[in-house]
Design an enzyme around this catalytic site. Structure first.
Site, PDB file in Angstrom:
ATOM      1  N   ASP A 135       0.792  -1.230   0.000  1.00 41.40           N
ATOM      2  CA  ASP A 135       0.000   0.000   0.000  1.00 41.40           C
ATOM      3  C   ASP A 135       0.827   1.284   0.000  1.00 41.40           C
ATOM      4  OD1 ASP A 135       0.745  -0.937   2.608  1.00 41.40           O
ATOM      5  OD2 ASP A 135      -0.609   0.516   3.511  1.00 41.40           O
ATOM      6  N   GLU A 162      -0.612  -1.966   5.131  1.00 38.77           N
ATOM      7  CA  GLU A 162       0.294  -1.948   6.288  1.00 38.77           C
ATOM      8  C   GLU A 162       0.179  -0.620   7.040  1.00 38.77           C
ATOM      9  OE1 GLU A 162       3.169  -1.372   9.037  1.00 38.77           O
ATOM     10  OE2 GLU A 162       3.227  -0.145   7.230  1.00 38.77           O
TER      11      GLU A 162
END
Ligand code: NI
Length: 395
Positions: A83, A140
């Site tokens: 991400d 994350e």
């Protein structure tokens, strides 16, 4: 003939991996929205002939590579995060973010690419006896994608004997591996304090219960928890990130309420408990002392990332053989930042290590709008992951 060192073999497709990394960089996606990214990952794995599992932890992807033999019954997991962050990129590279207000400012584009490089090498060579599990996790950055994958049965479906993850680190020179046989990252907790007083005229404070004075006392008193209640050889951080009361246009209004928000960082459960308990006691007694009341919410977000000592030593040994002892830091100072790989390490032994990439000297640290992953270190990351699999499960 294939070169024997994973590093030499992976360097042969460094350019191809750089192109993947730059494409991911240009097209960042936020946590749990990594639709394009996870599609690219799944497509790349499938094109290599790797068994692919999608939808674990929403946008998570898992690749399964069986070694030339599997009778060891062993299974080793490798994790990369996918991400991006809500930061507007200030770089001028051709491949910089095409999405305003969003960029890969933590290098997860690099981590995903590194694990794809490992996948290609492992699938082409399969120089191991067991199964490699390649875990591409979403979200994350604060949303707990690792936790979502664990809760989705990641380790029931793929019962790994050990797991490894890396994160680039601008504070180490490019290609240097850093690790610690214990804590790597802190637990990250969030707290909110809402103080209820009694508002009124700034000229008549005796008619009010001033929540700003209460808040100011709490900010000061809570600083003493780290200095007076936590053992001096243990680590703890307590920081306020937000304070709000009243309005900037209302100079002579004492507001009725004040709100404080902050974070607590610790490495041990014991210290975490002490800090929370002392916060609660001080907040309640300070509010009571002033005739106010306070609501205290303490949220345990990410646990501490604590390496299994034997796994951390193993990473350091493998990295030493690949790059030389002078390129490995075995006692890296832990960071008070946090990392959701901790949810995986709570289930399975393993280790989290740093891959140096430089940049800190110019202020281009993680989450900075001028941060960019250093493509030069892709082969080192891929090779370390590959060597961990080969050395954990030798033929
Ligand atoms: Ni990160």
């Amino acid at each position: 003939m294939q070169p024997r060192s994973p590093l030499a073999a992976i360097q042969l497709f460094h350019k191809e991996l750089m192109a993947v990394r730059r494409d991911l960089h240009a097209n960042p996606e936020m946590g749990f929205q990594e639709v394009r990214t996870s599609g690219i990952v799944a497509g790349a794995l499938a094109a290599l002939g790797i068994e692919v599992h999608r939808g674990i932890g929403k946008t998570g992807v898992v690749g399964v590579i069986k070694g030339q033999r599997t009778d060891s019954g062993k299974m080793i997991g490798l994790r990369a995060d996918m991400d991006a962050l809500p930061i507007h990129e200030e770089n001028a590279a051709q491949y910089c973010s095409t999405v305003p207000g969003m960029m890969h400012a933590c290098g997860h584009d690099g981590h995903t690419t590194i694990l794809l490089g490992t996948a290609k090498y492992l699938m082409q060579n399969r120089n191991f006896n067991g199964t490699a599990i390649l875990i591409f996790q979403p979200a994350e950055e604060g949303l707990g994608g690792a936790k979502a994958m664990v809760e989705d049965g990641l380790f029931e479906r793929f019962p790994c004997d050990a797991i490894y993850a890396l994160h680039n680190w601008p504070a180490l020179p490019a290609g240097v591996i850093g690790i610690n046989p214990g804590p790597m990252m802190a637990a990250s907790d969030k707290f909110e304090i809402t103080i209820q007083g009694h508002g009124g005229h700034g000229a008549h404070p005796y008619q009010t219960i001033d929540p700003i004075v209460v808040a100011a006392n709490m900010v000061t008193a809570l600083q003493t928890i780290v200095s007076r209640n936590v053992h001096p050889l243990e680590a703890a951080v307590l920081s306020f990130g937000h304070i709000h009361a009243g309005a900037a246009t209302a100079a002579s209004v004492i507001p009725g309420q004040a709100k404080l928000v902050g974070t607590v960082r610790t490495f041990s459960d014991e210290v975490q408990k002490v800090v929370e308990a002392r916060m609660r006691a001080l907040i309640e007694s300070i509010a009571q002392g002033y005739g106010a009341s306070a609501e205290f919410n303490y949220l345990r977000n990410y646990p501490a990332t604590i390496n299994t000592a034997s796994c951390a030593d193993f990473v350091a040994d493998v990295a030493t053989d690949l790059f030389g002892a002078d390129r490995v830091v075995r006692n890296l100072t832990p960071s008070m930042g946090s990392e959701d790989f901790s949810f995986m390490l709570k289930k399975v032994p393993g280790a989290y290590f740093r891959l140096g990439q430089g940049g800190a000297e110019d202020g281009r640290f993680l989450h900075n709008p001028k941060f960019d992953f250093n493509d030069d270190v892709i082969p080192a990351g891929s090779a370390t992951f590959a060597a961990l699999v080969e050395r954990s499960m030798p033929l």
